[in-house]
Design a protein around this motif. Sequence first.
Motif, short mmCIF file in Angstrom:
data_model
loop_
_atom_site.label_atom_id
_atom_site.label_comp_id
_atom_site.label_asym_id
_atom_site.label_seq_id
_atom_site.Cartn_x
_atom_site.Cartn_y
_atom_site.Cartn_z
N ALA A 143 29.13 40.16 45.47
CA ALA A 143 28.72 39.19 44.46
C ALA A 143 28.26 37.89 45.11
O ALA A 143 27.28 37.27 44.67
CB ALA A 143 29.88 38.91 43.51
N LEU A 144 28.94 37.49 46.17
CA LEU A 144 28.55 36.29 46.89
C LEU A 144 27.15 36.44 47.49
O LEU A 144 26.31 35.53 47.40
CB LEU A 144 29.56 35.99 48.00
CG LEU A 144 29.20 34.88 49.00
CD1 LEU A 144 29.02 33.55 48.30
CD2 LEU A 144 30.26 34.79 50.11
N ASP A 146 35.18 31.46 42.13
CA ASP A 146 35.68 32.62 42.88
C ASP A 146 34.84 32.86 44.13
O ASP A 146 35.36 33.09 45.21
CB ASP A 146 35.64 33.88 42.01
CG ASP A 146 36.60 33.85 40.85
OD1 ASP A 146 37.66 33.22 40.98
OD2 ASP A 146 36.28 34.44 39.82
N LEU A 147 33.53 32.81 43.93
CA LEU A 147 32.63 33.12 45.04
C LEU A 147 32.64 32.01 46.09
O LEU A 147 32.49 32.28 47.28
CB LEU A 147 31.22 33.35 44.50
CG LEU A 147 31.11 34.43 43.41
CD1 LEU A 147 29.65 34.72 43.10
CD2 LEU A 147 31.83 35.70 43.84
N GLU A 148 32.83 30.78 45.65
CA GLU A 148 32.94 29.68 46.61
C GLU A 148 34.19 29.84 47.47
O GLU A 148 34.17 29.57 48.67
CB GLU A 148 32.96 28.35 45.86
CG GLU A 148 31.62 27.98 45.24
CD GLU A 148 31.70 26.76 44.35
OE1 GLU A 148 30.64 26.16 44.09
OE2 GLU A 148 32.82 26.40 43.92
N ARG A 149 35.28 30.31 46.86
CA ARG A 149 36.51 30.55 47.63
C ARG A 149 36.32 31.69 48.62
O ARG A 149 36.79 31.63 49.75
CB ARG A 149 37.67 30.84 46.69
CG ARG A 149 38.22 29.61 45.98
CD ARG A 149 39.50 29.91 45.23
NE ARG A 149 39.24 30.73 44.04
CZ ARG A 149 38.92 30.25 42.86
NH1 ARG A 149 38.77 28.93 42.69
NH2 ARG A 149 38.73 31.04 41.82
N VAL A 171 22.07 34.05 41.10
CA VAL A 171 22.71 34.54 39.87
C VAL A 171 24.10 35.06 40.21
O VAL A 171 24.26 35.90 41.10
CB VAL A 171 21.89 35.68 39.23
CG1 VAL A 171 22.61 36.26 38.02
CG2 VAL A 171 20.50 35.18 38.85
N VAL A 172 25.12 34.57 39.48
CA VAL A 172 26.47 35.09 39.64
C VAL A 172 26.58 36.37 38.82
O VAL A 172 26.35 36.35 37.60
CB VAL A 172 27.53 34.08 39.17
CG1 VAL A 172 28.93 34.70 39.22
CG2 VAL A 172 27.47 32.81 40.01
N PRO A 173 26.86 37.52 39.44
CA PRO A 173 26.99 38.77 38.67
C PRO A 173 27.99 38.62 37.53
O PRO A 173 29.04 38.00 37.69
CB PRO A 173 27.49 39.78 39.72
CG PRO A 173 26.95 39.24 41.02
CD PRO A 173 27.05 37.75 40.89
N LYS A 193 36.62 31.60 52.71
CA LYS A 193 37.44 32.58 53.43
C LYS A 193 36.64 33.29 54.51
O LYS A 193 37.14 33.49 55.64
CB LYS A 193 38.02 33.60 52.44
CG LYS A 193 38.87 34.68 53.07
CD LYS A 193 39.47 35.60 52.02
CE LYS A 193 40.37 36.65 52.65
NZ LYS A 193 41.04 37.49 51.63
N LEU A 194 35.41 33.66 54.20
CA LEU A 194 34.58 34.36 55.17
C LEU A 194 34.20 33.46 56.34
O LEU A 194 34.12 33.93 57.48
CB LEU A 194 33.32 34.90 54.48
CG LEU A 194 33.56 36.04 53.49
CD1 LEU A 194 32.26 36.41 52.77
CD2 LEU A 194 34.15 37.26 54.19
#
Length: 302
Positions: free
Chosen positions: A200-201, A233-236, A209-211, A240-241
Motif C-alpha cells: 500500500a505504501l 498507517d502508511l507513514e508509520r 492514492v491510498v488503497p 519503520k522501513l
Amino acid sequence: MTTSPGPVPAGAEPVADAAVAAARPVSLSPSRASDFMQCPLLYRFRVIDRLPEKPSAAATRGTLVHAVLERLFDHPAEERTVPRAKSLVPGQWDRLLESKPELAELFAEDADGERLAGWLSEAEALVERWFTLEDPTRLEPVEREFFVEAELESGLRLRGIIDRVDVAPTGEVRIVDYKTGKAPRPEYAEGALFQMKFYALVVWRLKGVVPRRLQLVYLGSGEVLTYDPAMGDLERVERKLHALWEAIREATETGEWRPRPTKLCGWCDHQSVCPEFGGTPPAYPLMITPRGGEGGAPAGES
C-alpha cells in the motif's frame, strides 16, 4: 561451502569480484524485510551470500496455485468456473517445471507418481476453496502479478509483486494477496498485514492514492482478512522501513549479522552454517568498514 554465481536477486547488486556469488543490498521487498526482522543472519545468507535452498513442496504448491488463479482471469467471466480452474493445474505445473527444472527433486523418489498426484490434488483443493471466498465472474482485475517499485525521498527503493489489484468504478483501489496457508490468530494479524501495508505504501508513493482496502485470502483455512489503511498507517510503515534499512546498511558495512533464534529455525536450510547450531558462516564476501575506522577487507582476509 561454495556456491556458483547466478542471477542477482531482487534488492541486490553484484560485487566487483564475479567469482564470488555475493551481493550488496540496494532495495527492500516485503519478503526480505521480513527475513531481516526474523533473523538478520538469515537475511545475509539469502541476499548477500545467496546460499542455495532446497525446493519446498509447500512453497512450490503456493507458486502453482498463484499461477492458476492468475491465468484463470485470461478467460471470459462466464468461463471462470471450478472445473476450468482445476483443469489449469497440470499445465501450470508443467510450465513451472520447465522454468525451474530443479523442482523435479521434490518427487525424485516417487516412481509410481502417487505423491505427485496427491500433491496436485491438494493444489486443486486450494483452488476450489477460493471459489467459496471470492466470485471470479464478478471480478476484473486491473493488474495481476503486478511488479511495483518506488524510490522514497530518502533514496530507499521499495519493490515487490502484488498478486492482484482491483479498482472500483469510483476509483477506489483494493490490493489482494493469496495465501495457501491458514489465517493467523488475531494476535498475529498485524504481522500478517505488514506485507500488505508495504504494498500500500508503494502504491501510495507511486500513484498518490491510498488503497481503500487490503485483503488477504487464506485458502488453507478458507478465511479472508481485510484492513482499510489510513495515511497515518502508511507513514508509520515508511518510518519503520527507514529504520530497518539503516540497520541493514550498518550490518552490511560492518559484517555484523546476528542470528536470532526462534521456533522458525527448525525450517531453516542454513543450520549447518549457523552459529546457533554449531556451524560457521562462510567468510564475509563484502568489504567491511570497522566502527570508527576507514576501509577494510572482506572478513577473513584482513
